[in-house]
Design an enzyme around this catalytic site. Structure first.
Site, short mmCIF file in Angstrom:
data_model
loop_
_atom_site.label_atom_id
_atom_site.label_comp_id
_atom_site.label_asym_id
_atom_site.label_seq_id
_atom_site.Cartn_x
_atom_site.Cartn_y
_atom_site.Cartn_z
N GLU A 14 0.89 -1.17 0.00
CA GLU A 14 0.00 0.00 0.00
C GLU A 14 0.92 1.21 0.00
O GLU A 14 1.57 1.49 1.01
CB GLU A 14 -0.88 0.00 1.25
CG GLU A 14 -1.73 -1.27 1.44
CD GLU A 14 -2.97 -1.29 0.56
OE1 GLU A 14 -3.13 -0.40 -0.29
OE2 GLU A 14 -3.78 -2.22 0.73
N CYS A 49 -2.22 9.38 3.51
CA CYS A 49 -1.98 8.89 2.14
C CYS A 49 -3.08 9.33 1.19
O CYS A 49 -2.83 9.56 0.02
CB CYS A 49 -1.83 7.37 2.13
SG CYS A 49 -3.19 6.51 2.91
P1 NAD Z 1 8.69 5.06 4.08
O1 NAD Z 1 8.45 4.31 2.81
O2 NAD Z 1 9.82 6.01 4.14
O3 NAD Z 1 8.92 4.03 5.29
C1 NAD Z 1 7.96 3.04 5.59
C2 NAD Z 1 8.63 1.90 6.33
O4 NAD Z 1 9.57 1.25 5.46
C3 NAD Z 1 9.42 2.33 7.57
O5 NAD Z 1 9.18 1.38 8.57
C4 NAD Z 1 10.87 2.27 7.09
O6 NAD Z 1 11.81 2.04 8.09
C5 NAD Z 1 10.80 1.08 6.14
N1 NAD Z 1 11.87 1.04 5.11
C6 NAD Z 1 12.56 2.07 4.58
N2 NAD Z 1 13.41 1.62 3.64
C7 NAD Z 1 13.25 0.27 3.58
C8 NAD Z 1 13.85 -0.75 2.78
N3 NAD Z 1 14.78 -0.49 1.88
N4 NAD Z 1 13.43 -2.02 2.98
C9 NAD Z 1 12.48 -2.32 3.89
N5 NAD Z 1 11.88 -1.38 4.68
C10 NAD Z 1 12.26 -0.10 4.51
O7 NAD Z 1 7.30 5.78 4.42
P2 NAD Z 1 6.95 6.74 5.63
O8 NAD Z 1 7.63 8.05 5.44
O9 NAD Z 1 7.12 6.01 6.92
O10 NAD Z 1 5.36 6.92 5.43
C11 NAD Z 1 4.77 7.82 4.56
C12 NAD Z 1 4.41 7.18 3.25
O11 NAD Z 1 3.51 6.09 3.45
C13 NAD Z 1 3.68 8.13 2.32
O12 NAD Z 1 4.15 7.95 1.01
C14 NAD Z 1 2.23 7.70 2.43
O13 NAD Z 1 1.41 8.05 1.34
C15 NAD Z 1 2.41 6.22 2.56
N6 NAD Z 1 1.20 5.60 3.14
C16 NAD Z 1 0.40 4.86 2.32
C17 NAD Z 1 -0.77 4.31 2.82
C18 NAD Z 1 -1.71 3.49 1.96
O14 NAD Z 1 -2.61 2.89 2.51
N7 NAD Z 1 -1.53 3.43 0.66
C19 NAD Z 1 -1.11 4.52 4.16
C20 NAD Z 1 -0.26 5.27 4.97
C21 NAD Z 1 0.91 5.81 4.44
#
Ligand code: NAD
Length: 442
Positions: free
Chosen positions: A222, A256
């Site tokens: 997501e 999001c």
């Molecule tokens: P992010 O992608 O920076 O991080 C999300 C998670 O991924 C964190 O736990 C992080 O430590 C981990 N991560 C980072 N790099 C990684 C890698 N290489 N391998 C595995 N894990 C890794 O996102 P964020 O800043 O925490 O959240 C905001 C984003 O999430 C926005 O883009 C938002 O739109 C999205 N979001 C989407 C939904 C949806 O339902 N579509 C819901 C909430 C948030």
């Protein structure tokens, strides 16, 4: 090594958690793999009962959890309370719903839903409980065990919530580990992780997909959005303006499916914009426990910098700022309204994730649809209007489209992104089934 969590409203340290070493990641996955062999043997009704009861048992701690969530993420106490209660309700409700979706079918078909093995759940900070629960529950009910890595921005609330759940769950069913992208990547690349259920940014989703490709792991992703809103000339402009402001400012814009860009028909653009400015002027920033504070701090300096970059880019390319437009102090960004958004601006092309209502006046409905769809993102979209609203909605490229309301059907509807806003999805019968291996026997 320790990870310190900070209060985004004042940068004070709130607490620390241990960062998992590579060896600990490996151990957690191995232990989860061993226990999964027992968990999968339990009848579905027992799995549902255990998970349902564990979530219900967290209820007495709702208020304490809501305060911690507010302090760590910055959202106000009402929003935190509803997220905590929502997560408890969703957990107990999804347990039953997923149980029904994943049970052997009663239609005489030869299809069954088998567990996949160990599932990695990786979650973001903006809805740190809701996003995690939505993925953890169907994964467990399907007969998998879960290793959960929450965001490094919000480790404390995740740790506490899981600790309460684990008072009532069997050991090694749900394990939490902490760390940033390094730990996340270690978990994703582990050979015994069969499914990665991820909520987060598009950029990280792409990295995960690349890593997961080595062993063709199952993915439920997501990802981010850049949601458009179209305002047609026969829309109820009061309702449209109220929605535009509330959705753009929700969770300080860090949602999001926040409205990120608005296309309004020229003949009503001025009236709509005036209403937006009037409503937006009532909004105030403030800490989670301040009454009348509608917009909390931005979660981190990194996110603040991104918002500033998008603002500067928009202004340099001709955007007119009608309200706000800058950092007030610390991580607090003023409620902002701007017009003359154009397709070459970062704010139109990318997810800004800040409290900004960004408006573009369009010459035709066709232009509105074209610009709404001219994006790699496709999470949510919204249309306000009457005669043509459904027709316009049918032409929008998004997974969830709201007509005169926000996107996402709720209830048993899936939560789903189109294009590069997701791969796979959760929620509803079809969503729950993505956490299992569909198997045909006979
Ligand atoms: P992010 O992608 O920076 O991080 C999300 C998670 O991924 C964190 O736990 C992080 O430590 C981990 N991560 C980072 N790099 C990684 C890698 N290489 N391998 C595995 N894990 C890794 O996102 P964020 O800043 O925490 O959240 C905001 C984003 O999430 C926005 O883009 C938002 O739109 C999205 N979001 C989407 C939904 C949806 O339902 N579509 C819901 C909430 C948030």
């Amino acid at each position: 090594m320790k990870l310190t969590s900070f209060d985004p409203s004042n940068q004070q340290a709130l607490g620390r958690v241990a960062v998992a070493t590579s060896e600990q990641v490996h151990q957690c996955v191995q232990t989860a793999k061993v226990y999964q062999q027992q968990w999968r043997q339990l009848p579905m009704a027992d799995r549902v009962e255990i998970v349902h009861k564990a979530f219900m048992s967290v209820s007495p701690y709702s208020d304490e959890l809501a305060v911690l969530l507010s302090k760590e993420m910055g959202k106000d106490i009402d929003r935190s309370t509803s997220e905590v209660r929502g997560a408890i309700f969703a957990g107990s409700h999804f347990a039953k719903e997923a149980g029904a979706a994943l049970s052997p079918r009663a239609d005489g078909s030869n299809i069954s839903y088998r567990p996949l093995g160990v599932c990695a759940v990786i979650s973001p900070w903006n809805y740190p409980l809701a996003m995690a629960v939505n993925l953890i529950v169907p994964a467990l009910i399907a007969g998998n065990t879960v290793v959960f890595k929450p965001s490094e921005q919000t480790p404390l609330i995740a740790e506490k919530f899981v600790a309460y759940l684990n008072e009532h769950l069997p050991s090694n069913l749900l394990t939490i580990i902490h760390g940033d992208e390094e730990v996340g990547a270690k978990l994703v690349e582990h050979e015994d992780v069969a499914l990665v259920a991820f909520t987060g940014s598009q950029a990280v989703g792409k990295k995960i997909m690349k890593t997961a490709a080595a062993s063709l792991k199952r993915l439920v992703m997501e990802l981010g959005g850049n949601d458009p809103m179209i305002v047609l000339k026969d829309a109820d402009l009061d309702a449209a303006a109220r929605f535009a402001v509330a959705s753009s400012f929700e969770n300080a814009g860090q949602m999001c499916t926040s409205t990120e860009r608005i296309y309004v028909e020229k003949s009503v653009a001025q009236t709509f914009t005036d209403k937006v400015v009037a409503i937006a002027s009532y909004y105030q920033t403030g800490c989670w426990d301040e009454p009348n504070a509608h917009i909390g701090p931005i979660v981190s300096q990194k996110q603040v910098t991104k918002i500033i970059d998008h603002m500067e880019d928009a202004k340099a390319k001709g955007a007119q700022v009608l309200l706000g437009g800058s950092v007030q102090h610390g991580n607090f960004f003023s409620p902002t309204v701007l017009t003359q958004l154009t397709p070459n601006m970062l704010m139109e092309r990318e997810e800004t994730f800040g409290p900004i209502v960004a408006i573009a006046e369009v010459d035709s409905v066709a232009e509105a649809i074209m610009r709404a769809n001219d994006s790699d993102y496709g999470l949510g979209a919204v249309v306000f209007g009457q005669a043509q609203a459904r027709d316009v909605a049918n032409q929008l490229e998004a997974g969830m489209i709201g007509i005169n309301k926000g996107p996402g059907g709720g209830g048993a509807s899936p939560w789903v992104g189109a294009k590069q806003s997701g791969l796979g999805f959760h929620g509803g019968v079809d969503g729950h089934r993505q956490f299992a291996q569909v198997t045909v026997v006979g």
